[in-house]
Enzyme design. Structure first.
Site, PDB file in Angstrom:
ATOM      1  N   PRO A 132       0.848  -1.200   0.000  1.00 25.53           N
ATOM      2  CG  PRO A 132       0.033  -1.013   2.165  1.00 25.53           C
ATOM      3  CD  PRO A 132       0.736  -1.967   1.239  1.00 25.53           C
ATOM      4  CE  LYS A 133       3.251   6.938  -3.772  1.00 29.81           C
ATOM      5  NZ  LYS A 133       3.225   8.010  -2.763  1.00 29.81           N
TER       6      LYS A 133
END
Length: 286
Positions: free
Chosen positions: A23-24
């Site tokens: 995930p960013k």
């Protein structure tokens, strides 16, 4: 021992067996250095921000190390929020006193670049990930980044449903290329928001490029941001040719025009004041 971080190229979400996916988070890049039990914190550009985030200074390893990660701040719902971490970044460390009821920050570490005086950057990413997991301790303020193998598009859909910033895709055998932006190893998949119905250009900067944009609310227009990226030279020329006929008021650094030119844009999210973060021009709406 600051190490300039490896950079990413933007790409549409994809799935491939030779990549892992993370995930960013919506914060800023953080290089964490621990030497002789003392931690120093640096931004992507080498700015020392140690004094601003003292809750992160508890030693988290029995050896010297350099790690790469993201510094985030959590809102009341436990979600990362960019404006909160920037509020801490711009705060005066000598006036700011951390407590559990203040802005809660975390360092989310995803790579280990040096460990016990050994340069790890030539190692494959999965080996560096394993060393990170085995040697870096988690605390309430320091976490290790989770990742999945292969299921890149599934992860993107999941983070998009939670209004997160997007995902990162990395080749599992990639070495860490200091201060480089590669076209095959590390990618960012941004979960853009799109608007093509109610964005009007209401002015522009005089000395540097920037188009002011507003949204129509009833009979009024509310400013929502500034476009700084996106239009081609031809689109800029067409805009200014029309805009000079719509001028309402001129100032030293900006020009206000009648808001009749509409644009399709994409943007990351909405920040306090209902302003659009990083609006990018896509095309004019006729």
């Amino acid at each position: 021992m600051f190490i300039s971080p490896m950079l990413m190229t933007e790409k549409e979400p994809f799935t491939h067996p030779e990549y892992l996916y993370e995930p960013k988070f919506d914060g800023f890049r953080l290089i964490v250095v621990q030497i002789n039990g003392e931690i120093t914190l640096y931004t992507r550009h080498g700015t020392n921000v140690t004094e601003k985030f003292k809750e992160l200074l508890t030693p988290i390893c029995d050896y010297d190390f350099v790690a790469d990660g993201e510094l985030i701040a959590l809102n009341d719902n436990g979600m990362d929020q960019f404006n909160l971490v920037m509020s801490r970044f711009h705060s005066n460390p000598y006036k700011y006193h951390f407590n559990q009821n203040s802005i809660k920050c975390q360092a989310v570490l995803f790579d280990l670049l040096m460990f016990d005086h050994r340069d790890l950057t030539p190692l494959p990413l999965l080996e560096r990930k394993d060393l990170l997991k085995r040697h870096i301790k988690e605390t309430p303020h320091v976490k290790r980044m989770s990742f999945v193998l292969e299921r890149g598009e599934d992860l993107f859909k999941a983070v998009q449903s939670k209004n997160m910033e997007g995902c990162v895709a990395k080749r599992i055998d990639s070495k860490y290329e200091v201060n480089k932006r590669t076209k095959t190893a590390w990618f960012k998949n941004i979960a853009w928001n799109y608007n093509d119905s109610d964005i009007y250009i209401s002015g522009f900067r005089n000395k540097e490029f920037g188009w002011f944009i507003s949204q129509k609310e009833g009979d009024k227009f509310r400013p929502v941001g500034t476009i700084e990226f996106g239009p081609s030279p031809e689109e800029k020329k067409a805009f200014y040719s029309t805009a000079k006929q719509l001028i309402v008021k001129e100032y030293k650094d900006k020009v206000i025009i009648e808001p009749v030119i509409r644009a399709k844009i994409k943007h990351r999210n909405t920040v306090p004041g209902q302003m659009l973060r990083t609006p990018i021009f896509l095309e004019f709406v006729l």
